[in-house]
Design a protein around this motif. Sequence first.
Motif, PDB file in Angstrom:
ATOM      1  N   MET A  76       0.898  -1.327  -0.131  1.00  0.00           N
ATOM      2  CA  MET A  76       0.062   0.069  -0.120  1.00  0.00           C
ATOM      3  C   MET A  76       0.947   1.293   0.224  1.00  0.00           C
ATOM      4  SD  MET A  76      -2.800   1.142   2.697  1.00  0.00           S
ATOM      5  CE  MET A  76      -3.917   2.776   2.633  1.00  0.00           C
ATOM      6  N   LYS A  77       0.684   2.262  -0.841  1.00  0.00           N
ATOM      7  CA  LYS A  77       1.377   3.373  -0.935  1.00  0.00           C
ATOM      8  C   LYS A  77       1.434   4.169   0.196  1.00  0.00           C
ATOM      9  CE  LYS A  77       1.373   5.747  -4.800  1.00  0.00           C
ATOM     10  NZ  LYS A  77       0.958   6.602  -5.859  1.00  0.00           N
ATOM     11  N   LYS A  78       2.374   4.832   0.686  1.00  0.00           N
ATOM     12  CA  LYS A  78       2.286   5.510   1.895  1.00  0.00           C
ATOM     13  C   LYS A  78       1.513   6.954   1.553  1.00  0.00           C
ATOM     14  CE  LYS A  78       6.505   3.811   4.104  1.00  0.00           C
ATOM     15  NZ  LYS A  78       7.683   3.952   4.828  1.00  0.00           N
ATOM     16  N   PHE A  79       0.989   7.495   2.687  1.00  0.00           N
ATOM     17  CA  PHE A  79       0.284   8.484   2.310  1.00  0.00           C
ATOM     18  C   PHE A  79       1.158   9.826   1.876  1.00  0.00           C
ATOM     19  CE2 PHE A  79      -2.235  12.368   3.797  1.00  0.00           C
ATOM     20  CZ  PHE A  79      -3.416  12.433   2.770  1.00  0.00           C
ATOM     21  N   ILE A  80       2.371   9.646   2.350  1.00  0.00           N
ATOM     22  CA  ILE A  80       3.177  10.853   2.154  1.00  0.00           C
ATOM     23  C   ILE A  80       3.750  10.825   0.893  1.00  0.00           C
ATOM     24  CG2 ILE A  80       5.290   9.649   2.812  1.00  0.00           C
ATOM     25  CD1 ILE A  80       6.348  12.312   4.252  1.00  0.00           C
ATOM     26  N   ASN A  81       3.866   9.897   0.136  1.00  0.00           N
ATOM     27  CA  ASN A  81       4.076   9.844  -1.290  1.00  0.00           C
ATOM     28  C   ASN A  81       2.667   9.776  -2.104  1.00  0.00           C
ATOM     29  OD1 ASN A  81       6.859   9.352  -0.515  1.00  0.00           O
ATOM     30  ND2 ASN A  81       6.307   7.085  -0.458  1.00  0.00           N
ATOM     31  N   ALA A  82       1.684   9.867  -1.713  1.00  0.00           N
ATOM     32  CA  ALA A  82       0.637  10.052  -2.654  1.00  0.00           C
ATOM     33  C   ALA A  82       0.372  11.350  -3.198  1.00  0.00           C
ATOM     34  CB  ALA A  82      -0.984   9.853  -1.701  1.00  0.00           C
ATOM     35  N   LYS A  83       0.081  11.557  -4.320  1.00  0.00           N
ATOM     36  CA  LYS A  83      -0.295  12.881  -5.151  1.00  0.00           C
ATOM     37  C   LYS A  83      -1.574  12.969  -5.712  1.00  0.00           C
ATOM     38  CE  LYS A  83       4.617  13.866  -5.790  1.00  0.00           C
ATOM     39  NZ  LYS A  83       5.734  14.260  -6.676  1.00  0.00           N
ATOM     40  N   PRO A  84      -2.329  14.014  -5.426  1.00  0.00           N
ATOM     41  CA  PRO A  84      -3.358  14.043  -6.118  1.00  0.00           C
ATOM     42  C   PRO A  84      -3.242  14.470  -7.700  1.00  0.00           C
ATOM     43  CG  PRO A  84      -3.162  15.989  -5.010  1.00  0.00           C
ATOM     44  CD  PRO A  84      -1.964  14.990  -4.456  1.00  0.00           C
ATOM     45  N   ASN A  85      -4.298  13.752  -8.698  1.00  0.00           N
ATOM     46  CA  ASN A  85      -4.492  14.145 -10.004  1.00  0.00           C
ATOM     47  C   ASN A  85      -4.789  15.951  -9.972  1.00  0.00           C
ATOM     48  OD1 ASN A  85      -7.107  14.049  -9.661  1.00  0.00           O
ATOM     49  ND2 ASN A  85      -7.081  12.092 -10.610  1.00  0.00           N
ATOM     50  N   ARG A  86      -5.025  16.439 -11.201  1.00  0.00           N
ATOM     51  CA  ARG A  86      -5.300  17.884 -11.281  1.00  0.00           C
ATOM     52  C   ARG A  86      -6.873  18.052 -11.035  1.00  0.00           C
ATOM     53  NH1 ARG A  86      -3.762  21.961 -14.262  1.00  0.00           N
ATOM     54  NH2 ARG A  86      -5.323  23.585 -15.078  1.00  0.00           N
ATOM     55  N   THR A  87      -7.525  17.116 -11.354  1.00  0.00           N
ATOM     56  CA  THR A  87      -9.142  17.290 -10.804  1.00  0.00           C
ATOM     57  C   THR A  87      -9.204  17.274  -9.217  1.00  0.00           C
ATOM     58  OG1 THR A  87      -9.945  16.170 -12.748  1.00  0.00           O
ATOM     59  CG2 THR A  87     -11.393  16.592 -10.830  1.00  0.00           C
ATOM     60  N   ALA A  88      -8.564  16.440  -8.676  1.00  0.00           N
ATOM     61  CA  ALA A  88      -8.468  16.215  -7.284  1.00  0.00           C
ATOM     62  C   ALA A  88      -7.904  17.462  -6.541  1.00  0.00           C
ATOM     63  CB  ALA A  88      -7.644  14.922  -6.696  1.00  0.00           C
ATOM     64  N   THR A  89      -6.628  18.011  -7.346  1.00  0.00           N
ATOM     65  CA  THR A  89      -6.075  19.177  -6.690  1.00  0.00           C
ATOM     66  C   THR A  89      -7.140  20.614  -6.614  1.00  0.00           C
ATOM     67  OG1 THR A  89      -3.905  18.451  -7.294  1.00  0.00           O
ATOM     68  CG2 THR A  89      -4.292  20.699  -6.934  1.00  0.00           C
ATOM     69  N   ILE A  90      -7.942  20.563  -7.990  1.00  0.00           N
ATOM     70  CA  ILE A  90      -8.782  21.589  -7.932  1.00  0.00           C
ATOM     71  C   ILE A  90      -9.859  21.618  -6.857  1.00  0.00           C
ATOM     72  CG2 ILE A  90     -10.263  22.785  -9.244  1.00  0.00           C
ATOM     73  CD1 ILE A  90      -8.904  22.017 -11.515  1.00  0.00           C
ATOM     74  N   LEU A  91     -10.500  20.228  -6.676  1.00  0.00           N
ATOM     75  CA  LEU A  91     -11.565  19.967  -5.732  1.00  0.00           C
ATOM     76  C   LEU A  91     -10.974  20.224  -4.266  1.00  0.00           C
ATOM     77  CD1 LEU A  91     -13.060  16.960  -7.278  1.00  0.00           C
ATOM     78  CD2 LEU A  91     -14.005  19.465  -7.251  1.00  0.00           C
ATOM     79  N   LEU A  92      -9.717  19.959  -3.938  1.00  0.00           N
ATOM     80  CA  LEU A  92      -9.053  19.911  -2.471  1.00  0.00           C
ATOM     81  C   LEU A  92      -8.916  21.406  -2.466  1.00  0.00           C
ATOM     82  CD1 LEU A  92      -6.514  17.018  -2.422  1.00  0.00           C
ATOM     83  CD2 LEU A  92      -8.985  17.094  -1.116  1.00  0.00           C
ATOM     84  N   GLY A  93      -8.577  21.905  -3.498  1.00  0.00           N
ATOM     85  CA  GLY A  93      -8.250  23.605  -3.414  1.00  0.00           C
ATOM     86  C   GLY A  93      -9.606  24.404  -3.086  1.00  0.00           C
ATOM     87  N   LEU A  94     -10.595  23.829  -3.555  1.00  0.00           N
ATOM     88  CA  LEU A  94     -11.936  24.618  -3.357  1.00  0.00           C
ATOM     89  C   LEU A  94     -12.670  24.288  -1.999  1.00  0.00           C
ATOM     90  CD1 LEU A  94     -13.345  24.128  -7.080  1.00  0.00           C
ATOM     91  CD2 LEU A  94     -12.240  26.458  -5.995  1.00  0.00           C
ATOM     92  N   LEU A  95     -12.344  23.075  -1.621  1.00  0.00           N
ATOM     93  CA  LEU A  95     -13.011  22.487  -0.300  1.00  0.00           C
ATOM     94  C   LEU A  95     -12.895  23.413   0.831  1.00  0.00           C
ATOM     95  CD1 LEU A  95     -14.578  20.150   0.872  1.00  0.00           C
ATOM     96  CD2 LEU A  95     -12.332  18.993   1.468  1.00  0.00           C
ATOM     97  N   PRO A  96     -11.781  24.231   1.116  1.00  0.00           N
ATOM     98  CA  PRO A  96     -11.727  25.204   2.374  1.00  0.00           C
ATOM     99  C   PRO A  96     -12.609  26.107   2.167  1.00  0.00           C
ATOM    100  CG  PRO A  96      -9.370  24.365   1.950  1.00  0.00           C
ATOM    101  CD  PRO A  96     -10.520  23.869   0.688  1.00  0.00           C
ATOM    102  N   PHE A  97     -12.800  26.825   0.907  1.00  0.00           N
ATOM    103  CA  PHE A  97     -13.563  27.683   0.866  1.00  0.00           C
ATOM    104  C   PHE A  97     -14.988  27.706   0.867  1.00  0.00           C
ATOM    105  CE2 PHE A  97      -9.724  28.525  -1.678  1.00  0.00           C
ATOM    106  CZ  PHE A  97      -9.351  30.035  -1.139  1.00  0.00           C
ATOM    107  N   ALA A  98     -15.405  26.487   0.263  1.00  0.00           N
ATOM    108  CA  ALA A  98     -16.867  25.884   0.466  1.00  0.00           C
ATOM    109  C   ALA A  98     -17.089  25.546   2.017  1.00  0.00           C
ATOM    110  CB  ALA A  98     -16.865  24.502  -0.212  1.00  0.00           C
ATOM    111  N   LEU A  99     -16.276  25.114   2.670  1.00  0.00           N
ATOM    112  CA  LEU A  99     -16.519  24.721   4.059  1.00  0.00           C
ATOM    113  C   LEU A  99     -16.601  26.312   4.802  1.00  0.00           C
ATOM    114  CD1 LEU A  99     -13.977  22.093   4.781  1.00  0.00           C
ATOM    115  CD2 LEU A  99     -16.385  21.972   4.699  1.00  0.00           C
TER     116      LEU A  99
END
Length: 272
Positions: free
Chosen positions: A1-24
Amino acid sequence: MKKFINAKPNRTATILLGLLPFALLILVYMIGSDARLAINPSDKLLPSFSHMGESMMRMAFEPSRRTGDYLFWQDTLSSLTRLGAGVLIAACIGLLIGTLTGSLPYISASFSPLLTVISLVPPLALLPILFIVVGLGEVSKIALIAIGITPFIARDIQGRTKEIPSEQLVKAQTLGASTSQILIRVILPQIMPKLIDAVRLSLGAGWLFLIAAEAIASTDGLGYRIFLVRRYLSMDVILPYVAWITLLAFLVDYLLRKANQRLFPWNAEVNS
């Protein structure tokens, strides 16, 4: 199983994760606003989005009864004009001082200690002096911005100039270049993209000095309007103005970054 520290989001996930704090944040605000308005419909602390929209529509598209101006756009124009003038002056002076003190040892020995001392002086402490010397007009506001960020730009350019490889200077001298030619044709082209980066980093402080100057002595501007309506607890105006200032700061930074990439594409390649 890939370690979380090495996991990188794809472009779509990056955009969604960036918008998440604003939505919250928006969701938390809406919940808090609805709760307060349910208890007190005339509550001013957390106005609804519809109330803020009505207030901004009035200020942006209805002329003032007193002046005939569209206050929102007039405030924006006034603030951006002051900020632009102050930053431009600071960039020119900072470029000159930073380049000379970073490249000429005699100039550095003479002015570097003074530059260090000036950079430690709180610019806002100079505001009363500026009001006394040049009055309450536009000059004092622009001067505060310029005085506040010039030392930062100058010291950054000074450091960047010293980072230029000495081999380049030696080669230029070997080819017969004079001091002025080295400054203009070797050092200056490499410093210009660094100047834009320094201006970008100093814009936060520039906005701070602008808002402070407008709050104390002005008849228009974003900072003036915020501090004018605070006496009436008009959060329906204050919050949109703060959001607008944030958006403007983001847009200015974005445009400077794109201009740097367009004018000096080689700099991006060197840093990559």
